[in-house]
Write a protein that holds these residues in place. Structure first.
Motif, short mmCIF file in Angstrom:
data_model
loop_
_atom_site.label_atom_id
_atom_site.label_comp_id
_atom_site.label_asym_id
_atom_site.label_seq_id
_atom_site.Cartn_x
_atom_site.Cartn_y
_atom_site.Cartn_z
N PRO A 181 -33.47 43.01 -15.69
CA PRO A 181 -34.16 43.46 -16.66
C PRO A 181 -33.68 44.92 -17.79
O PRO A 181 -33.07 45.72 -17.18
CB PRO A 181 -35.25 43.91 -16.36
N GLY A 182 -33.97 45.29 -18.82
CA GLY A 182 -33.38 46.06 -19.07
C GLY A 182 -34.36 47.22 -18.82
O GLY A 182 -35.86 47.31 -18.60
N GLY A 183 -33.99 48.90 -18.88
CA GLY A 183 -35.23 49.50 -19.01
C GLY A 183 -35.79 49.96 -17.60
O GLY A 183 -35.86 51.13 -17.79
N ALA A 184 -34.69 49.24 -16.48
CA ALA A 184 -35.10 50.26 -14.96
C ALA A 184 -34.94 51.28 -14.26
O ALA A 184 -33.14 50.90 -15.04
CB ALA A 184 -35.18 48.40 -13.98
N ARG A 185 -35.00 51.95 -13.97
CA ARG A 185 -34.54 52.97 -13.99
C ARG A 185 -33.77 52.92 -11.84
O ARG A 185 -34.99 52.46 -11.12
CB ARG A 185 -35.28 54.11 -14.28
N ARG A 186 -33.07 53.35 -11.87
CA ARG A 186 -32.05 53.01 -10.25
C ARG A 186 -32.77 54.34 -9.26
O ARG A 186 -32.00 55.21 -9.98
CB ARG A 186 -30.83 53.01 -10.17
#
Length: 360
Positions: free
Chosen positions: A48-53
Motif C-alpha cells: 500500500p502507498g503511503g506507508a513509511r519504512r
C-alpha cells in the motif's frame, strides 16, 4: 487508526496486507518495520502507498502509528511485543504469541505495567460460521460426547505462492533461533521429534483448535489441562494427534497431518452430542473465494424424524478481515467482544506443551 506492520513475511502478504487494503476506513498502514532489505524493497514496490519504512517500532510510533500488528516469526514475538508496548502501542500479535510459558508471563507483566492490551491472532474465533459452531457446542455441552478435529495441511509453498510477491521459503528444518527457543520452552530433556511437533503440528496449527475447544468448555468446569490421555507423532513427524478426556462423558480428539501432495488444505471439526452432530468445514485461512460451512444434523428418536440445516457465510468475509475490524473497534473504544488475549495464550500454550512432552 494508523498502524505499524512489524514483519512483512508470508502471513503479512497472504492475509493482513490484502485485508488492510480493503479496510481504509478502519485501519491505515502508516509504517512498516522489516529488517530484511529484500522484503522491504518488495513491500515498497507492491505494498500500500503511503506507508513509511522505519528502522524500529519507536520510530514508527514517532511517525504516527498508534497500534502494532506483529507478524514476525514466533520466536521473536516476546522481544517485538515488548518493544511495541514500550513505545506505547497496543498489539495484535500473530499466533503462536509464544510457546514458552516464561515468555508469556513476561509479556503479561509488560501488559500490566503499560496498561496496553496484547491481542492474540486467533482469527478463526472471528469467523461468523465458527461462532455459530461454538454457540451450538456450548448450548449442547451437557449432552456432548465427542469433539473431533482433523486437519490435512499441505504446509507447502504452493498454498501461498500466488499471494506472496517473492518465492515463499520451502518447508525445511527450524532455523537456529527457533531451535534455541524450543529448547528453552520444552527443556533440555525434550527430543528433537517433540520440539519439531511442538513448533509445527501442535503449536503452529492445533493451538488454534485448542483455543476453540477452550471457548466451548469455558465456564463449564471441564478442562483440557491435566486431562490428556495420550499424544502420538508418526510419519517422521508429519502427523501428530492428541486425545483429552475433560470428564467421563466427553473426549476431545485432534489430529494434524502435513500432506504436501494434497493440493488443498482441509479442516473439519465435528461435535457429537446425544441427539445430533454438527460438522464445521473450514477452507485454507488464506483463500477468499470459499467460506466455512456448518452442517447441523439432529433427530428425534421418538418421532423418527431428522433435520439437517446448513450455514455458510459470504465468501471473502474471512476471519482475518473480521479480526482486524474487531481490533480496530476495540482500539477506538467501541463496544464489542474483547479479543482473545494473553490469558487465552497462557491456557492454550500450557495444553499443547503438555501434549508435546508426552509425545511417544
Amino acid at each position: 487508526m494508523p498502524v505499524v506492520l512489524v514483519g512483512a513475511g508470508k502471513v503479512a502478504h497472504a492475509a493482513h496486507l490484502r485485508e488492510l487494503r480493503d479496510l481504509p476506513d478502519d485501519l491505515r498502514l502508516a509504517a512498516v518495520v522489516e529488517p530484511d532489505p529484500a522484503r522491504a524493497e518488495v513491500l515498497r514496490r507492491t505494498g500500500p502507498g503511503g506507508a513509511r519504512r522505519c528502522g524500529s517500532v519507536a520510530e514508527a510510533a514517532r511517525a504516527g502509528a498508534r497500534a502494532a500488528l506483529v507478524c514476525t516469526p514466533w520466536w521473536t514475538h516476546r522481544e517485538v511485543v515488548e518493544e511495541c508496548l514500550a513505545a506505547g502501542l497496543p498489539v495484535l500479535c500473530e499466533k503462536p504469541v509464544s510457546l514458552d510459558p516464561a515468555e508469556i508471563e513476561r509479556l503479561a507483566a509488560a501488559e500490566r505495567r503499560t496498561g496496553l492490551p496484547v491481542a492474540a491472532g486467533y482469527m478463526k474465533r472471528h469467523d461468523p460460521v465458527v461462532r455459530l459452531f461454538l454457540d451450538h457446542c456450548r448450548e449442547r455441552l451437557g449432552r456432548a460426547r465427542r469433539l473431533a478435529v482433523d486437519i490435512h495441511d499441505p504446509n507447502a509453498p504452493h498454498q501461498v505462492a500466488h499471494l506472496v510477491p517473492y518465492d515463499p521459503p520451502p518447508f525445511g528444518p527450524q532455523p537456529p533461533p527457533a531451535r534455541e527457543a524450543l529448547a528453552r520452552a520444552l527443556g533440555p530433556a525434550a527430543t528433537a521429534a517433540q520440539r519439531e511437533a511442538y513448533a509445527r503440528g501442535l503449536g503452529g496449527s492445533l493451538i488454534h483448535q485448542v483455543n476453540l475447544a477452550h471457548a466451548v468448555l469455558a465456564g463449564s468446569g471441564r478442562e483440557l489441562s491435566g486431562r490428556l490421555l495420550h499424544a502420538d507423532v508418526w510419519a517422521g513427524g508429519a502427523g501428530v494427534g492428541c486425545r483429552w478426556r475433560p470428564d467421563d462423558g466427553l473426549v476431545v480428539d485432534m489430529t494434524h497431518q502435513r500432506v504436501p501432495a494434497h493440493r488443498r488444505y482441509r479442516e473439519v471439526l465435528e461435535f457429537t452430542a446425544e441427539d445430533g452432530v454438527a460438522t464445521l468445514t473450514l477452507p485454507s485461512p488464506y483463500v477468499r473465494d470459499e467460506a466455512a460451512t456448518l452442517a447441523v444434523e439432529s433427530w428425534d428418536a421418538g418421532r423418527g424424524l431428522a433435520e439437517r440445516r446448513v450455514h455458510t457465510a459470504e465468501a471473502g468475509h474471512t476471519g482475518f478481515r473480521r479480526q482486524l475490524l474487531a481490533w480496530a473497534g476495540r482500539l477506538r473504544g467501541a463496544p464489542g467482544e474483547a479479543l482473545p488475549g494473553l490469558a487465552d495464550v497462557r491456557q492454550d500454550t500450557g495444553v499443547v506443551r503438555e501434549a508435546a512432552l508426552r509425545l511417544a
